[in-house]
Design an enzyme around this catalytic site. Structure first.
Site, mmCIF file in Angstrom:
data_model
loop_
_atom_site.group_PDB
_atom_site.id
_atom_site.type_symbol
_atom_site.label_atom_id
_atom_site.label_comp_id
_atom_site.label_asym_id
_atom_site.label_seq_id
_atom_site.Cartn_x
_atom_site.Cartn_y
_atom_site.Cartn_z
ATOM 1 C CE LYS A 193 4.562 37.784 -24.718
ATOM 2 N NZ LYS A 193 5.908 38.232 -24.295
ATOM 3 C CB SER A 217 7.313 35.250 -22.588
ATOM 4 O OG SER A 217 7.333 36.665 -22.801
ATOM 5 C CB SER A 226 10.216 38.017 -23.699
ATOM 6 O OG SER A 226 10.375 37.312 -22.495
#
Length: 499
Positions: free
Chosen positions: A85, A165, A189
């Site tokens: 990420k 996210s 997330s």
């Protein structure tokens, strides 16, 4: 090693997808493949075709990583491709948090967790898109959108949300762009994207994995975690990531709990376990409850005893959490930006707010930065400390811990979240009140989501939650359920949901 970047806000289209993609079915469909195979799949599906926008940067030379080579073929992750990420630093690619303010943020550093993965033989192929600033910027955001990477799309229905996210990490795993990926979670997330993209996601106990060189939101709740197509693969990835780090005081006790998390998974059983089912009152989504009932029947057949627990969210937890996150974000992001090498356009939160105003056409077309502004104004230390004590007590000692003890159960389960909603950049996300993941997030306890089934071809996950440092136990129970599960699963369609 060079890197390549994805374009900004590419148009979404859905031409015919190759048969080799369409026949990849459901959880666990992808085995370990070569970096070249993943690169070709990313080129044909992420950069072209459906334009998932899951990958924000690539390192085509990753297979020549000297650390991965030095680890050797006997290393735990030897040759396994991992995507990271893009709020986690890697030495060979920018770390942007999705923001144009950090689009040139080449720190030359590896986060501790990335260094650990390289030492275990992992090939770090690229970075994944995310909700900008890990969805901690403003109101009415659309999960999976960032100024750098555009809108991430859900492989199961590209007009539906990938949640956030860690949207790019989840979509990339589901689409077969990688063996596994790393996400981060402050509250939902990892688990929400994993659930709606039909994969396994694990938020470990806060302090199990170092946060050094990870763009921060909250010292109380932030953690990185694995995202994969099976519990075993998630456990293997976590084993390589976990451990104490002097640079992150929260990990002081990690080495005492960071075991080989794959040990015992194959033999794990539900027989004799007491499973606490969190039933929300009233039932917000009957179709999801029907999947939960099927999962419960599977567990009963496997020998588990089911205990029903009436559950209603406590609004006081969310109120206290909001104060905690605002205060800790202001302190954390100021320190992070101040310590960056080079010459970033902002060195503190006030600078980020000014940058966004100056670049409003690119950064704030869809939504604002109310959260940034609220965090900037949250400076009362005494109020913060009171809120932090309240949040952790209500979610931990008087929440998860109390239910586990009062009902004599080994683990708590609930649907992770609702099926994916339509992407709506104008009005933002459309969450439905399903699940109990906020309890684990605020308490800092482990939370695993495993695919449970589908509603109208849209995946839904099942959450497993337990107490602090009970990560291995949660993974074993999740793996046992994975084997007992009888649900059928849709395939990623790479098309609009209604087609």
């Amino acid at each position: 090693m060079g890197f390549s970047r994805v374009g900004l806000m590419r148009a979404v289209c859905a031409p015919l997808v190759t048969l080799s993609v369409l026949t990849l079915a459901g959880p666990g469909a992808f085995a370990q493949e070569s970096p070249e195979t993943y690169l070709k799949r990313i080129e044909s599906i992420d950069d072209a075709g459906p334009h998932l926008n899951a990958v924000i940067a690539l390192d085509p030379g990753a297979a020549k990583d000297p650390d991965a080579i030095a680890a050797g073929v006997s290393a735990p992750l030897a040759g396994r491709v991992v995507l990271i990420k893009d709020n986690i630093e890697t030495r060979d690619m920018p770390t942007t948090a999705g923001s144009l303010a950090l689009k040139d943020n080449m720190t030359g550093r590896d986060a501790t967790l990335v260094a650990n993965l390289r030492k275990a033989g992992a090939i770090i192929l690229g970075k994944t898109n995310l909700s900008e600033w890990a969805n901690f910027r403003g109101n009415r955001s659309s999960s999976g959108w960032s100024g750098v990477g555009g809108q991430t799309h859900n492989p199961y229905a590209i007009d539906r949300s990938p949640c956030g996210s860690s949207s790019g990490s989840a979509a990339a795993v589901a689409a077969g762009f990688t063996w596994a990926a790393v996400g981060t979670e402050t509250d939902g997330s990892i688990t929400c994207p994993a659930s709606v993209n039909g994969i396994v996601g694990f938020k470990p106990t806060v302090g199990m994995v170092s946060r050094k060189h990870v763009v921060p939101i909250s010292t109380s709740q932030d953690t990185a975690g694995p995202m994969a197509t099976s519990v075993e693969d998630a456990a293997l990835l976590l084993t390589a990531m976990a451990g104490s780090d002097p640079a992150d005081p929260a990990t002081a006790d990690a080495d005492a709990h960071a075991i080989d998390f794959t040990r015992g998974l194959a033999q794990a059983s539900l027989k004799g376990l007491r499973i606490g089912v969190l039933r929300r009152q009233p039932d917000p989504l009957p179709a999801v409850t029907a999947l939960l009932d099927q999962a419960i029947a599977d567990m009963k057949r496997a020998g588990a005893t089911i205990v029903t627990i009436a559950y209603a969210p406590n609004a006081a937890i969310g109120d206290a959490e909001n104060t905690v996150l605002n205060y800790e974000f202001r302190e954390g992001i100021d320190a992070y930006l101040a310590g960056l090498p080079g010459d970033p356009p902002a060195r503190d939160l006030a600078g980020l707010i000014a940058f966004n105003k100056a670049h409003a056409a690119q950064e704030m077309r869809w939504y604002g930065q109310e959260t940034f502004e609220e965090a900037l104004a949250t400076t009362d230390r005494e109020a913060y400390e009171k809120a932090r004590e309240t949040a952790r007590r209500l979610a931990g000692a008087e929440g998860i811990d109390k239910m586990l003890k009062q009902y004599g159960v080994d683990v708590l389960i609930a649907p992770t979240t609702a099926p994916a909603w339509p992407v709506d950049p104008v009005l933002g996300d459309h969450y439905v009140g399903v699940g109990a993941g906020a309890l684990a997030a605020v308490a800092g306890y482990p939370h695993l989501t495993v695919p449970m089934g589908q509603v109208e071809r849209l995946p839904v996950g099942l959450s497993f939650i337990a107490g602090q440092w009970q990560d291995a136990k949660v993974l074993k129970i999740g793996a046992a359920y994975e084997r007992a599960r009888t649900a059928t699963f849709a395939r990623p369609s790479f098309r609009n949901w209604h087609e």
